[in-house]
Design an enzyme around this catalytic site. Structure first.
Site, PDB file in Angstrom:
ATOM      1  N   ASP A  25       0.752  -1.056   0.023  1.00  0.00           N
ATOM      2  CA  ASP A  25       0.121  -0.157   0.090  1.00  0.00           C
ATOM      3  C   ASP A  25       0.902   1.348   0.032  1.00  0.00           C
ATOM      4  OD1 ASP A  25      -1.975  -1.915   0.042  1.00  0.00           O
ATOM      5  OD2 ASP A  25      -2.191  -1.712   2.264  1.00  0.00           O
ATOM      6  N   HIS A  54      -4.658  -1.758  -5.710  1.00  0.00           N
ATOM      7  CA  HIS A  54      -4.107  -0.719  -6.241  1.00  0.00           C
ATOM      8  C   HIS A  54      -4.881   0.381  -6.696  1.00  0.00           C
ATOM      9  CE1 HIS A  54      -0.455  -3.590  -7.007  1.00  0.00           C
ATOM     10  NE2 HIS A  54      -0.767  -3.668  -5.797  1.00  0.00           N
TER      11      HIS A  54
HETATM   12  P1  GDP Z   1      -0.836   0.175  -3.510  1.00  0.00           P
HETATM   13  O1  GDP Z   1      -1.449  -1.182  -2.883  1.00  0.00           O
HETATM   14  O2  GDP Z   1       0.702   0.280  -3.389  1.00  0.00           O
HETATM   15  O3  GDP Z   1      -1.109   0.736  -5.029  1.00  0.00           O
HETATM   16  O4  GDP Z   1      -1.625   1.225  -2.595  1.00  0.00           O
HETATM   17  P2  GDP Z   1      -3.143   1.519  -2.279  1.00  0.00           P
HETATM   18  O5  GDP Z   1      -3.717   1.973  -3.471  1.00  0.00           O
HETATM   19  O6  GDP Z   1      -3.496   0.134  -1.623  1.00  0.00           O
HETATM   20  O7  GDP Z   1      -3.027   2.569  -1.154  1.00  0.00           O
HETATM   21  C1  GDP Z   1      -2.359   3.825  -1.460  1.00  0.00           C
HETATM   22  C2  GDP Z   1      -3.494   4.853  -1.142  1.00  0.00           C
HETATM   23  O8  GDP Z   1      -2.820   6.225  -1.039  1.00  0.00           O
HETATM   24  C3  GDP Z   1      -4.535   4.980  -2.228  1.00  0.00           C
HETATM   25  O9  GDP Z   1      -5.702   5.458  -1.398  1.00  0.00           O
HETATM   26  C4  GDP Z   1      -4.016   6.337  -3.011  1.00  0.00           C
HETATM   27  O10 GDP Z   1      -5.014   6.850  -3.875  1.00  0.00           O
HETATM   28  C5  GDP Z   1      -3.356   7.217  -2.013  1.00  0.00           C
HETATM   29  N1  GDP Z   1      -2.204   7.778  -2.362  1.00  0.00           N
HETATM   30  C6  GDP Z   1      -1.349   7.560  -3.538  1.00  0.00           C
HETATM   31  N2  GDP Z   1      -0.428   8.368  -3.526  1.00  0.00           N
HETATM   32  C7  GDP Z   1      -0.565   9.621  -2.409  1.00  0.00           C
HETATM   33  C8  GDP Z   1      -0.123  10.621  -1.963  1.00  0.00           C
HETATM   34  O11 GDP Z   1       0.800  11.093  -2.434  1.00  0.00           O
HETATM   35  N3  GDP Z   1      -0.752  11.533  -1.259  1.00  0.00           N
HETATM   36  C9  GDP Z   1      -2.107  10.923  -0.617  1.00  0.00           C
HETATM   37  N4  GDP Z   1      -2.491  11.705   0.404  1.00  0.00           N
HETATM   38  N5  GDP Z   1      -2.407   9.705  -0.958  1.00  0.00           N
HETATM   39  C10 GDP Z   1      -2.022   9.020  -1.720  1.00  0.00           C
HETATM   40  P1  IMO Z   2      -0.804  -4.177  -2.294  1.00  0.00           P
HETATM   41  O1  IMO Z   2      -0.209  -4.753  -3.360  1.00  0.00           O
HETATM   42  C1  IMO Z   2      -0.851  -4.755   2.106  1.00  0.00           C
HETATM   43  C2  IMO Z   2      -0.904  -8.699   3.687  1.00  0.00           C
HETATM   44  C3  IMO Z   2      -2.203  -9.255   4.489  1.00  0.00           C
HETATM   45  C4  IMO Z   2      -1.750 -10.016   5.544  1.00  0.00           C
HETATM   46  C5  IMO Z   2      -0.748 -10.920   4.830  1.00  0.00           C
HETATM   47  C6  IMO Z   2      -1.054 -12.187   4.470  1.00  0.00           C
HETATM   48  O2  IMO Z   2      -1.937  -3.518  -2.280  1.00  0.00           O
HETATM   49  O3  IMO Z   2       0.145  -3.335  -1.623  1.00  0.00           O
HETATM   50  P2  IMO Z   2      -2.471 -12.693   2.196  1.00  0.00           P
HETATM   51  O4  IMO Z   2      -3.991 -12.591   1.942  1.00  0.00           O
HETATM   52  O5  IMO Z   2      -1.548 -12.367   1.181  1.00  0.00           O
HETATM   53  O6  IMO Z   2      -2.281 -14.351   2.358  1.00  0.00           O
HETATM   54  O7  IMO Z   2      -2.134 -12.232   3.569  1.00  0.00           O
HETATM   55  O8  IMO Z   2      -0.168  -9.908   3.648  1.00  0.00           O
HETATM   56  N1  IMO Z   2      -1.018  -8.246   2.304  1.00  0.00           N
HETATM   57  C7  IMO Z   2      -1.014  -6.960   2.039  1.00  0.00           C
HETATM   58  N2  IMO Z   2      -1.059  -5.759   2.728  1.00  0.00           N
HETATM   59  N3  IMO Z   2      -0.960  -4.497   0.964  1.00  0.00           N
HETATM   60  C8  IMO Z   2      -1.004  -5.655   0.065  1.00  0.00           C
HETATM   61  O9  IMO Z   2      -0.768  -5.632  -1.367  1.00  0.00           O
HETATM   62  C9  IMO Z   2      -1.124  -6.939   0.569  1.00  0.00           C
HETATM   63  N4  IMO Z   2      -1.040  -8.194   0.119  1.00  0.00           N
HETATM   64  C10 IMO Z   2      -0.953  -9.164   0.982  1.00  0.00           C
HETATM   65  O10 IMO Z   2      -2.678  -8.139   4.961  1.00  0.00           O
HETATM   66  O11 IMO Z   2      -1.098  -9.243   6.525  1.00  0.00           O
HETATM   67 MG    MG Z   3      -2.975  -1.724  -1.868  1.00  0.00          MG
END
Ligand code: GDP
Ligand code: IMO
Ligand code: MG
Length: 422
Positions: free
Chosen positions: A12, A40
């Site tokens: 994340d 994502h």
């Molecule tokens: P990923 O799994 O790495 O793609 O990340 P996620 O989408 O799960 O979580 C990142 C969150 O942060 C999302 O809600 C994005 O829209 C948000 N985000 C990404 N870049 C920024 C930033 O620079 N500032 C803020 N405030 N939010 C961001």
């Molecule tokens: P993105 O791509 C955050 C974490 C789960 C749990 C552990 C095992 O969005 O960054 P699983 O379901 O994979 O067997 O769970 O891994 N986990 C993530 N946490 N972002 C992710 O993906 C994750 N993918 C798995 O929360 O702790």
């Molecule tokens: Mg994510």
């Protein structure tokens, strides 16, 4: 140019946003590992899109999405995503290709994931419940079923029937709902017809693309601190999340990757159980969680938050051979009066490296912090590094100097255009 985008923390970090951004010039955006445990986010103007399987680069007109052999797929989730994009008038015909070698996440994998978690009780790992661990376990114990079998449906019928019967014995012994084999086979026959047009030999596709000097972008999922080998196992996810997984999960040799972009959130977050050495508790954690909308993209669970951990990040940069960093969510730290960065770990009075720690050590060690004065200004509209508050510039420079990897982009809001290029 071949570029990899990898999360360097616990997931994340903002990979979706960065893949969308760098995808502008990509001919191909490729997922190579993990499954729909990934979530994502791409924000375009005021609209949010969530991707679990389809590469986040597909909003770009010329970018073709590829789901490589290393990815495990829940076909219902994939079809949902295809339909969501259709409703946005993005047709994936000739714009999405899936490897027949991808293993399938089947209903019994989800049932077993939930059952294991329930039986762990207080020791539950906090998985996403998407069947990831049980599916990878089947893959390496030769019990997996792939897209290949789905396409050759007689093979799917035979293998699914056999596996579901074994799994039903386990589910029965745990008093859980059994898999209705006949009903599932009818469902999967329909799914097969919808998925088949997307299935091609993605190895040949990428090999040829690379030979023709096409731009290829690899979209990492999760993060290095969740890697099956390099996390504090079992607080892991089921796949390798490091650069090496690109080779096994897509077929392209590691040597062909020109740029390895590490995505680093300006602080730390983690969803699920397991040690988080720099965890922040109480009011400040709540403030950061709310301001950064730190809630799981896949499960909606509140994410734990912590200070930036350079001890862990140094390891991530080394193991992935990171060439440059995109620092995300720096805007979230505006208004935090003093900001800490962990520069090392101490255990029993001695320094210890991340790689020497198991989950026990990570849970009890003491982080060594350097404290910085914060900044109060809203930075979301700043596009030039020199206009950032001085304390914010110091924070960026310190990270760069400690990791000895250049920061190429600073992201200051979820929106795709909110970036400072360094
Ligand atoms: P990923 O799994 O790495 O793609 O990340 P996620 O989408 O799960 O979580 C990142 C969150 O942060 C999302 O809600 C994005 O829209 C948000 N985000 C990404 N870049 C920024 C930033 O620079 N500032 C803020 N405030 N939010 C961001
Ligand atoms: P993105 O791509 C955050 C974490 C789960 C749990 C552990 C095992 O969005 O960054 P699983 O379901 O994979 O067997 O769970 O891994 N986990 C993530 N946490 N972002 C992710 O993906 C994750 N993918 C798995 O929360 O702790
Ligand atoms: Mg994510």
């Amino acid at each position: 140019m071949t570029t990899a985008v990898l999360g360097l923390q616990w997931g994340d970090e903002g990979k979706g946003k960065v893949v969308d951004l760098l995808g502008k010039d990509a001919d191909f955006a490729v997922r190579f590992h993990g499954g729909n445990n990934a979530g994502h986010t791409v924000v375009i103007k005021d609209k949010k899109f969530f991707f679990h399987l389809i590469p986040s680069g597909v909003f770009n007109k010329k970018t073709i999405g590829v789901i490589g052999n290393g990815v495990i797929i829940d076909l219902e989730v994939l079809l949902d995503e295809i339909n969501t994009l259709k409703s946005e008038e993005i047709s994936l015909k000739n714009k999405l290709f899936i490897s027949p070698r991808c293993h399938l996440i089947l209903p019994y994998h989800k049932a077993l994931d939930e059952a294991y978690e329930k039986m762990r009780g207080k020791e539950a790992l906090g998985t996403t419940g998407r069947g990831i661990g049980p599916c990878f376990a089947d893959k390496v114990s030769y019990n997996g079923i792939r897209i290949y079998e789905l396409i050759h449906f007689d093979l799917f019928e035979e293998k699914f029937g056999f596996q579901a019967e074994i799994k039903n014995k386990i589910l029965k012994s745990l008093d859980l709902k059994l898999i209705n084999i006949k009903q599932e086979l009818t469902k999967y026959k329909k799914i097969k017809d919808k998925i088949e047009p997307y299935v091609v030999d993605t190895y040949a596709l990428l090999y040829d693309a690379h030979r023709q000097n096409k731009n290829i972008l690899f979209e990492g999922a999760h993060g290095t601190m969740l890697d099956i080998d390099w996390s504090p196992y079992p607080y892991s996810t089921g796949s390798n999340t490091v650069t090496g997984a690109i080779n096994t999960g897509s077929g392209l040799p590691i040597k062909s990757i020109d740029r390895i972009v590490g995505i680093v959130k300006a602080y730390t977050s983690r969803v699920g159980g397991g040690p988080l050495p720099t965890e922040i508790e109480g009011g400040l954690a709540k403030k950061i969680r709310e301001k950064g909308h730190e809630y799981g993209t896949t499960t909606g669970r509140p994410r734990r938050v912590g200070w930036l951990d350079l001890a862990a990040l140094k390891f991530s940069c080394q193991i992935n051979n990171v060439t440059d960093i995109v620092l995300t969510k720096l805007d979230v730290l505006s208004g935090v009066p003093s900001v800490k960065i962990c520069v090392g770990y101490k255990l029993g009075g001695k320094k210890i490296d991340y790689s020497a720690c198991g989950y026990r050590e990570l849970a009890i060690l003491t982080p060594i912090y350097k404290t910085f004065d914060g900044w109060s200004e809203d930075i979301t509209n700043i596009r030039n590094v020199n206009n950032l508050p001085k304390n914010c510039q110091k924070y960026i420079k310190f990270i760069e100097s400690q990791l000895q990897v250049p920061i190429s982009i600073v992201s200051v809001s979820p929106e795709r255009s909110a970036n400072i290029f360094l």
